[in-house]
Design a protein around this motif. Structure first.
Motif, PDB file in Angstrom:
ATOM      1  N   TYR A  18     -39.502 -13.429 -26.891  1.00 20.08           N
ATOM      2  CA  TYR A  18     -38.144 -13.522 -26.343  1.00 20.08           C
ATOM      3  C   TYR A  18     -38.204 -13.431 -24.836  1.00 20.08           C
ATOM      4  CZ  TYR A  18     -37.378 -12.034 -31.176  1.00 20.08           C
ATOM      5  OH  TYR A  18     -37.423 -11.922 -32.545  1.00 20.08           O
ATOM      6  N   ARG A  19     -37.254 -14.100 -24.187  1.00 17.15           N
ATOM      7  CA  ARG A  19     -37.266 -14.067 -22.738  1.00 17.15           C
ATOM      8  C   ARG A  19     -36.791 -12.708 -22.223  1.00 17.15           C
ATOM      9  NH1 ARG A  19     -31.824 -15.397 -21.289  1.00 17.15           N
ATOM     10  NH2 ARG A  19     -30.751 -16.665 -22.867  1.00 17.15           N
ATOM     11  N   ASP A  20     -37.126 -12.448 -20.953  1.00 17.62           N
ATOM     12  CA  ASP A  20     -36.818 -11.143 -20.357  1.00 17.62           C
ATOM     13  C   ASP A  20     -35.319 -10.867 -20.374  1.00 17.62           C
ATOM     14  OD1 ASP A  20     -39.263 -11.153 -17.611  1.00 17.62           O
ATOM     15  OD2 ASP A  20     -39.470 -11.299 -19.793  1.00 17.62           O
ATOM     16  N   GLY A  21     -34.986  -9.653 -20.678  1.00 13.41           N
ATOM     17  CA  GLY A  21     -33.603  -9.182 -20.534  1.00 13.41           C
ATOM     18  C   GLY A  21     -32.556  -9.935 -21.319  1.00 13.41           C
ATOM     19  N   CYS A  22     -32.896 -10.454 -22.474  1.00  8.29           N
ATOM     20  CA  CYS A  22     -31.889 -11.242 -23.208  1.00  8.29           C
ATOM     21  C   CYS A  22     -31.118 -10.447 -24.251  1.00  8.29           C
ATOM     22  CB  CYS A  22     -32.512 -12.487 -23.834  1.00  8.29           C
ATOM     23  SG  CYS A  22     -33.739 -12.135 -25.093  1.00  8.29           S
ATOM     24  N   PHE A  23     -31.525  -9.221 -24.498  1.00  8.35           N
ATOM     25  CA  PHE A  23     -30.830  -8.452 -25.530  1.00  8.35           C
ATOM     26  C   PHE A  23     -29.978  -7.346 -24.933  1.00  8.35           C
ATOM     27  CE2 PHE A  23     -32.655 -10.788 -28.759  1.00  8.35           C
ATOM     28  CZ  PHE A  23     -34.045 -10.796 -28.696  1.00  8.35           C
ATOM     29  N   ASP A  24     -28.835  -7.114 -25.564  1.00  8.36           N
ATOM     30  CA  ASP A  24     -27.975  -6.008 -25.162  1.00  8.36           C
ATOM     31  C   ASP A  24     -28.411  -4.712 -25.834  1.00  8.36           C
ATOM     32  OD1 ASP A  24     -25.682  -8.526 -25.501  1.00  8.36           O
ATOM     33  OD2 ASP A  24     -25.880  -7.461 -23.596  1.00  8.36           O
ATOM     34  N   ALA A  25     -29.044  -4.834 -26.973  1.00  9.25           N
ATOM     35  CA  ALA A  25     -29.474  -3.645 -27.705  1.00  9.25           C
ATOM     36  C   ALA A  25     -30.638  -3.998 -28.617  1.00  9.25           C
ATOM     37  CB  ALA A  25     -28.318  -3.086 -28.540  1.00  9.25           C
ATOM     38  N   MET A  26     -31.390  -2.977 -28.999  1.00 12.95           N
ATOM     39  CA  MET A  26     -32.529  -3.199 -29.895  1.00 12.95           C
ATOM     40  C   MET A  26     -32.711  -2.037 -30.843  1.00 12.95           C
ATOM     41  SD  MET A  26     -35.313  -4.636 -27.285  1.00 12.95           S
ATOM     42  CE  MET A  26     -36.199  -5.566 -28.463  1.00 12.95           C
ATOM     43  N   LEU A  27     -33.302  -2.384 -31.982  1.00  7.75           N
ATOM     44  CA  LEU A  27     -33.694  -1.364 -32.942  1.00  7.75           C
ATOM     45  C   LEU A  27     -35.192  -1.427 -33.171  1.00  7.75           C
ATOM     46  CD1 LEU A  27     -31.092  -1.867 -35.844  1.00  7.75           C
ATOM     47  CD2 LEU A  27     -31.068  -0.100 -34.091  1.00  7.75           C
ATOM     48  N   SER A  28     -35.794  -0.257 -33.312  1.00  8.57           N
ATOM     49  CA  SER A  28     -37.189  -0.198 -33.751  1.00  8.57           C
ATOM     50  C   SER A  28     -37.236   0.945 -34.755  1.00  8.57           C
ATOM     51  CB  SER A  28     -38.113   0.066 -32.563  1.00  8.57           C
ATOM     52  OG  SER A  28     -39.412   0.373 -33.023  1.00  8.57           O
ATOM     53  N   ILE A  29     -36.945   0.617 -35.987  1.00  9.64           N
ATOM     54  CA  ILE A  29     -36.762   1.668 -36.992  1.00  9.64           C
ATOM     55  C   ILE A  29     -37.973   1.726 -37.908  1.00  9.64           C
ATOM     56  CG2 ILE A  29     -35.241   2.572 -38.787  1.00  9.64           C
ATOM     57  CD1 ILE A  29     -33.946   2.348 -35.980  1.00  9.64           C
ATOM     58  N   ALA A  30     -38.698   2.814 -37.792  1.00  4.83           N
ATOM     59  CA  ALA A  30     -39.873   3.033 -38.651  1.00  4.83           C
ATOM     60  C   ALA A  30     -40.895   1.917 -38.489  1.00  4.83           C
ATOM     61  CB  ALA A  30     -39.445   3.166 -40.114  1.00  4.83           C
ATOM     62  N   VAL A  31     -41.216   1.629 -37.267  1.00  5.02           N
ATOM     63  CA  VAL A  31     -42.142   0.534 -36.992  1.00  5.02           C
ATOM     64  C   VAL A  31     -43.355   0.984 -36.181  1.00  5.02           C
ATOM     65  CG1 VAL A  31     -42.386  -1.737 -35.915  1.00  5.02           C
ATOM     66  CG2 VAL A  31     -40.259  -1.137 -37.047  1.00  5.02           C
ATOM     67  N   ILE A  32     -43.099   1.577 -35.023  1.00  4.10           N
ATOM     68  CA  ILE A  32     -44.252   1.812 -34.154  1.00  4.10           C
ATOM     69  C   ILE A  32     -45.178   2.917 -34.653  1.00  4.10           C
ATOM     70  CG2 ILE A  32     -43.119   0.832 -32.119  1.00  4.10           C
ATOM     71  CD1 ILE A  32     -42.805   3.606 -31.018  1.00  4.10           C
ATOM     72  N   HIS A  33     -44.741   3.636 -35.686  1.00  6.42           N
ATOM     73  CA  HIS A  33     -45.677   4.607 -36.239  1.00  6.42           C
ATOM     74  C   HIS A  33     -46.782   3.906 -37.046  1.00  6.42           C
ATOM     75  CE1 HIS A  33     -42.532   5.143 -39.719  1.00  6.42           C
ATOM     76  NE2 HIS A  33     -43.164   3.991 -39.821  1.00  6.42           N
ATOM     77  N   HIS A  34     -46.677   2.623 -37.204  1.00  7.34           N
ATOM     78  CA  HIS A  34     -47.744   1.880 -37.873  1.00  7.34           C
ATOM     79  C   HIS A  34     -48.790   1.365 -36.896  1.00  7.34           C
ATOM     80  CE1 HIS A  34     -46.247   2.072 -41.886  1.00  7.34           C
ATOM     81  NE2 HIS A  34     -45.157   1.386 -41.654  1.00  7.34           N
ATOM     82  N   LEU A  35     -48.567   1.586 -35.611  1.00  7.74           N
ATOM     83  CA  LEU A  35     -49.556   1.140 -34.625  1.00  7.74           C
ATOM     84  C   LEU A  35     -50.586   2.233 -34.460  1.00  7.74           C
ATOM     85  CD1 LEU A  35     -47.094  -0.566 -32.152  1.00  7.74           C
ATOM     86  CD2 LEU A  35     -48.847  -1.696 -33.528  1.00  7.74           C
ATOM     87  N   SER A  36     -51.830   1.808 -34.434  1.00  8.25           N
ATOM     88  CA  SER A  36     -52.886   2.803 -34.616  1.00  8.25           C
ATOM     89  C   SER A  36     -53.446   3.420 -33.344  1.00  8.25           C
ATOM     90  CB  SER A  36     -54.028   2.194 -35.430  1.00  8.25           C
ATOM     91  OG  SER A  36     -54.467   0.996 -34.815  1.00  8.25           O
ATOM     92  N   THR A  37     -53.034   2.957 -32.185  1.00  6.24           N
ATOM     93  CA  THR A  37     -53.481   3.656 -30.980  1.00  6.24           C
ATOM     94  C   THR A  37     -52.282   3.916 -30.078  1.00  6.24           C
ATOM     95  OG1 THR A  37     -53.875   1.705 -29.606  1.00  6.24           O
ATOM     96  CG2 THR A  37     -55.694   2.429 -31.024  1.00  6.24           C
ATOM     97  N   LYS A  38     -52.446   4.911 -29.229  1.00  4.17           N
ATOM     98  CA  LYS A  38     -51.378   5.260 -28.294  1.00  4.17           C
ATOM     99  C   LYS A  38     -51.085   4.081 -27.372  1.00  4.17           C
ATOM    100  CE  LYS A  38     -50.453   8.568 -24.601  1.00  4.17           C
ATOM    101  NZ  LYS A  38     -50.954   9.742 -23.881  1.00  4.17           N
ATOM    102  N   GLU A  39     -52.141   3.430 -26.957  1.00  7.72           N
ATOM    103  CA  GLU A  39     -51.970   2.313 -26.032  1.00  7.72           C
ATOM    104  C   GLU A  39     -51.134   1.195 -26.657  1.00  7.72           C
ATOM    105  OE1 GLU A  39     -54.084  -0.771 -26.063  1.00  7.72           O
ATOM    106  OE2 GLU A  39     -53.168  -1.517 -24.212  1.00  7.72           O
ATOM    107  N   ARG A  40     -51.364   0.921 -27.916  1.00 10.73           N
ATOM    108  CA  ARG A  40     -50.592  -0.131 -28.569  1.00 10.73           C
ATOM    109  C   ARG A  40     -49.139   0.287 -28.757  1.00 10.73           C
ATOM    110  NH1 ARG A  40     -53.966  -4.059 -31.103  1.00 10.73           N
ATOM    111  NH2 ARG A  40     -52.813  -4.332 -33.043  1.00 10.73           N
ATOM    112  N   ARG A  41     -48.935   1.557 -29.031  1.00 12.82           N
ATOM    113  CA  ARG A  41     -47.562   2.032 -29.194  1.00 12.82           C
ATOM    114  C   ARG A  41     -46.808   1.899 -27.868  1.00 12.82           C
ATOM    115  NH1 ARG A  41     -50.571   5.556 -32.798  1.00 12.82           N
ATOM    116  NH2 ARG A  41     -50.928   7.164 -31.222  1.00 12.82           N
ATOM    117  N   ILE A  42     -47.497   2.213 -26.790  1.00 13.79           N
ATOM    118  CA  ILE A  42     -46.870   2.050 -25.469  1.00 13.79           C
ATOM    119  C   ILE A  42     -46.577   0.577 -25.201  1.00 13.79           C
ATOM    120  CG2 ILE A  42     -47.269   2.250 -22.978  1.00 13.79           C
ATOM    121  CD1 ILE A  42     -48.938   4.771 -23.616  1.00 13.79           C
TER     122      ILE A  42
END
Lengths: 123, 425
Positions: free
Chosen positions: B98-122
Motif C-alpha cells: 500500500y502507498r504511504d499514508g493512505c489509511f485512516d486507521a488500521m488493525l493488527s489483531i493477534a498477528v505480530i505475535h506470530h513473528l519470530s524475531t524482535k526485528e521482524r515484529r518491529i
C-alpha cells in the motif's frame, strides 16, 4: 478487486521507487450494483490519487467521462458522485493481473483477490 | 541467515498451519473482540481502514460507513473473507503493498505475535505506520505472557491447535455455556454463535480438577533471537536429525552441507523441535536448555527421539513425548475465550487457582496410533508479550507512532497508537 482498493495498491518490489499506480490487465471484469451513498463517496474523493483512478477506469473501458481533473465543489454534484461511485465500488476486476510500472513484475488477481506476495529475492 | 531461519520457522509453524486449519476458522467460535469493534465504530464516516492479518475477515463487516480492506498470507482464509463480500489481498505484513499514508486507521489483531524475531515484529509495525496517515490510529492486539491465572514460563512457544474443542465437559457446564452464547447471540445478530466451543476452551484453561484432567500442552522454545546470540550453530548434527520428529520431515541432510544454508536448515529443525511438554520439566522449571543438555547426554543416541528428548530421568518421558506427538492439546487460545467472562466466573464451578505448576497436567494417555503427522504440523508458533513490551517496542523503535492507550483484554496486551508527524531538523 475494486478500483478503490486499486487506488491504494502499489508495487513494493525491492528497489522500485515508482511502483504506483499499478497497471491493470484484466481478463474478467464484473460490474455489480452497490448501494449509493453520496456522503461516503464525497468523503473518499480527497483520499484518492485522482489520476490513478481515471487511468484505471479508462483502462477497463469504464471511464464514463470522469474528468481528468477533479472538479471543485463536487460534494453537491450528485451526477458526478454517481459516476465516481460506479468507478470506485461497482467495477470489479475478478481475473487478471497488476503490473508494476517500473519493474514490469506482474501480481496476479484471481477470484477477485490480488496476490501481492513477493518472492524471497524481491522482498 | 537469521532472516531465513525466521521466515522458515514462520512458514512451518504459522503459515502452513493456518492453511491447514483455515476451514475450521469459519466456525463462529472466533468472535470479534468488543473493543476492536468499538474502535471501528468510532471511526469517522468515510474513513479507509486496513485489517492487516485479517484472517477470514471477521472485522471487515463492522461499520458500513467506512471502507475496509484486509490482507493476509493465508489463501484459504482470504478466500473465505472474499466470499463474504470483502475487499482482500494476499500479502505479507513485512512488505505491505500500500502507498504511504493512505489509511485512516488500521488493525493488527493477534498477528505480530506470530513473528519470530524482535526485528521482524518491529518491521511489521513500521510497515503499518508507513501506510497510516498522520493523525491516523492503529490498534494492535498480541497474546499476553501473563494470563489470568498463570503465566507462560517463556515467551517463545509452540501451541497445538485443537480441532475439536468440545472435550470432556460436564453437562452442567454446557448448560451454562448455552446461556452465555444466547446472550452473545442477542447482542450480535450478524453472527451465528456456536454453543459450547469457546466456553469449553475457557474451562480447559482454568480448571485443574483431577476428575477433568484435560490436556493442556504447550511447548516452549528458545527464541530465535537468543539461539543466534548463543552461537548455537555449533549444535551437533545427530541431535538435529533425532529431534526433528515433530517438524515436517524433508529429504535434506541436516548439517552435512558445508554451506550456510544447510546449517541454517538444520538449526531450524533444532529450534522448532526444541519444545517439551511442561509436565516433563516439572513444576516451575525453566525451559530445558538444549545446548547444555546435549553436552550432558551420551553420544550413542541410536536415533531414538524419546530417549534423549528431555535428557532427564523418568520413565514418563517416553509416554509423554509420544502422547504429545498424538495430541492437539485443548489449550484455549486468546481468540477462543468468550468475552462475557464475568458470567462464566460466577456460574461455572471449577477448581481454580493453585500455583501455576499444578495446572500443568501430565499426560496419562498412551499413544493412539500413527505418530506425529497431524499434530506436529498443527503447532503454531507464538511470541507471547510481557506487560509493557509492545508499548516499549513502539516507543523505542517506531518513532512515527505515539502510544495513546494500553490495556489488557482477554489474555491480550493491547495498544492503540497514533501516527505523528516527524520533524527532522
Amino acid at each position: 478487486m475494486k478500483l478503490l482498493t486499486h487506488n491504494m495498491l502499489t508495487s513494493h518490489v525491492k528497489g522500485v521507487t515508482k511502483g504506483y499506480p499499478l497497471l491493470i490487465k484484466a481478463t474478467e471484469v464484473k460490474v455489480n450494483e452497490v448501494e449509493f451513498n453520496p456522503q461516503f463517496v464525497s468523503r473518499m474523493i480527497p483520499k484518492l490519487e485522482w489520476s490513478a483512478l481515471v487511468q484505471a477506469a479508462e483502462g477497463l473501458g469504464h471511464r464514463q467521462d470522469l474528468p481528468a481533473e477533479l472538479v471543485s465543489e463536487y460534494e453537491k454534484d450528485e451526477e458526478f458522485l454517481k459516476k465516481v461511485h460506479r468507478a470506485l465500488l461497482e467495477v470489479e476486476v475478478i481475473e487478471g493481473c497488476l503490473q508494476c510500472p517500473e519493474s514490469g513484475r506482474e501480481f496476479p488477481i484471481s477470484r477477485g483477490i490480488p496476490n501481492m506476495l513477493l518472492s524471497e529475492e524481491e522482498a | 541467515m537469521m532472516e531465513e531461519a525466521a521466515s522458515q520457522l514462520e512458514r512451518e509453524h504459522v503459515h502452513s498451519v493456518y492453511d491447514k486449519i483455515a476451514p475450521h476458522f469459519n466456525d463462529s467460535r472466533y468472535k470479534a473482540w468488543p473493543k476492536v469493534r468499538q474502535f471501528l465504530l468510532d471511526l469517522q464516516p468515510g474513513s479507509i481502514v486496513a485489517d492487516i492479518g485479517c484472517g477470514n475477515g471477521k472485522y471487515l463487516h463492522i461499520n458500513q460507513e467506512v471502507f475496509k480492506l484486509g490482507c493476509d498470507v493465508c489463501r484459504p482464509l482470504v478466500d473465505a473473507a472474499w466470499s463474504q463480500g470483502h475487499e482482500v489481498q494476499m500479502c505479507d505484513g513485512l512488505r505491505l503493498p500500500y502507498r504511504d499514508g493512505c489509511f485512516d486507521a488500521m488493525l493488527s489483531i493477534a498477528v505480530i505475535h506470530h513473528l519470530s524475531t524482535k526485528e521482524r515484529r518491529i518491521r511489521a509495525i513500521r510497515e503499518m505506520a508507513r501506510t497510516l496517515r498522520v493523525g491516523g490510529r492503529i490498534m494492535i492486539y498480541v497474546w499476553a505472557m501473563e494470563q489470568k491465572r498463570r503465566k507462560f514460563e517463556k515467551q517463545d512457544i509452540f501451541v497445538p491447535w485443537n480441532p475439536n474443542p468440545q472435550g470432556p465437559v460436564k453437562s452442567r457446564r454446557r448448560a451454562t455455556a448455552q446461556s452465555v452464547s444466547e446472550a452473545i447471540d442477542n447482542a450480535d445478530k450478524h453472527r451465528k454463535v456456536r454453543s459450547t466451543s469457546s466456553v469449553a476452551d475457557e474451562e480447559d484453561l482454568t480448571s485443574a480438577t483431577p476428575q477433568h484432567r484435560t490436556q493442556r500442552l504447550w511447548f516452549f522454545s528458545r527464541s530465535l533471537d537468543s539461539v543466534f546470540d548463543f552461537g548455537s550453530l555449533t549444535l551437533s548434527r545427530s541431535s538435529s536429525r533425532e529431534l526433528s520428529t515433530l517438524s515436517s520431515p524433508t529429504g535434506e541432510s541436516e548439517g552435512t552441507k558445508a554451506t550456510q544454508r544447510g546449517r541454517g536448515r538444520g538449526l531450524i529443525k533444532q529450534v522448532s523441535s526444541f519444545f517439551y511438554p511442561a509436565s516433563v520439566l516439572g513444576s516451575e522449571e525453566d525451559v530445558f536448555d538444549p545446548v547444555t543438555d546435549l553436552h550432558k547426554a551420551p553420544h550413542d543416541r541410536g536415533g531414538n527421539y524419546n530417549n534423549n528428548a528431555a535428557g532427564s530421568e523418568g520413565p514418563d518421558n517416553q509416554s509423554v513425548s509420544l502422547s504429545l506427538a498424538q495430541e492437539c492439546g485443548s489449550l484455549a487460545l486468546p481468540d477462543l475465550v468468550p468475552f462475557q467472562r464475568g458470567h462464566l466466573k460466577q456460574s461455572v464451578d471449577v477448581g481454580e487457582g493453585g500455583p501455576a505448576g499444578k495446572e500443568r497436567q501430565e499426560s496419562t494417555q498412551s499413544p493412539q496410533g500413527s505418530e506425529g503427522q497431524l499434530e506436529g504440523s498443527c503447532l503454531r508458533y507464538y511470541h507471547v508479550f510481557r506487560e509493557g513490551e509492545l508499548a516499549a517496542l513502539i516507543e523505542n523503535h517506531v518513532e512515527e507512532l505515539h502510544v495513546t492507550h494500553t490495556y489488557f483484554d482477554h489474555a491480550n496486551w493491547c495498544v492503540v497508537a497514533e501516527k505523528v508527524q516527524l520533524w527532522k531538523i
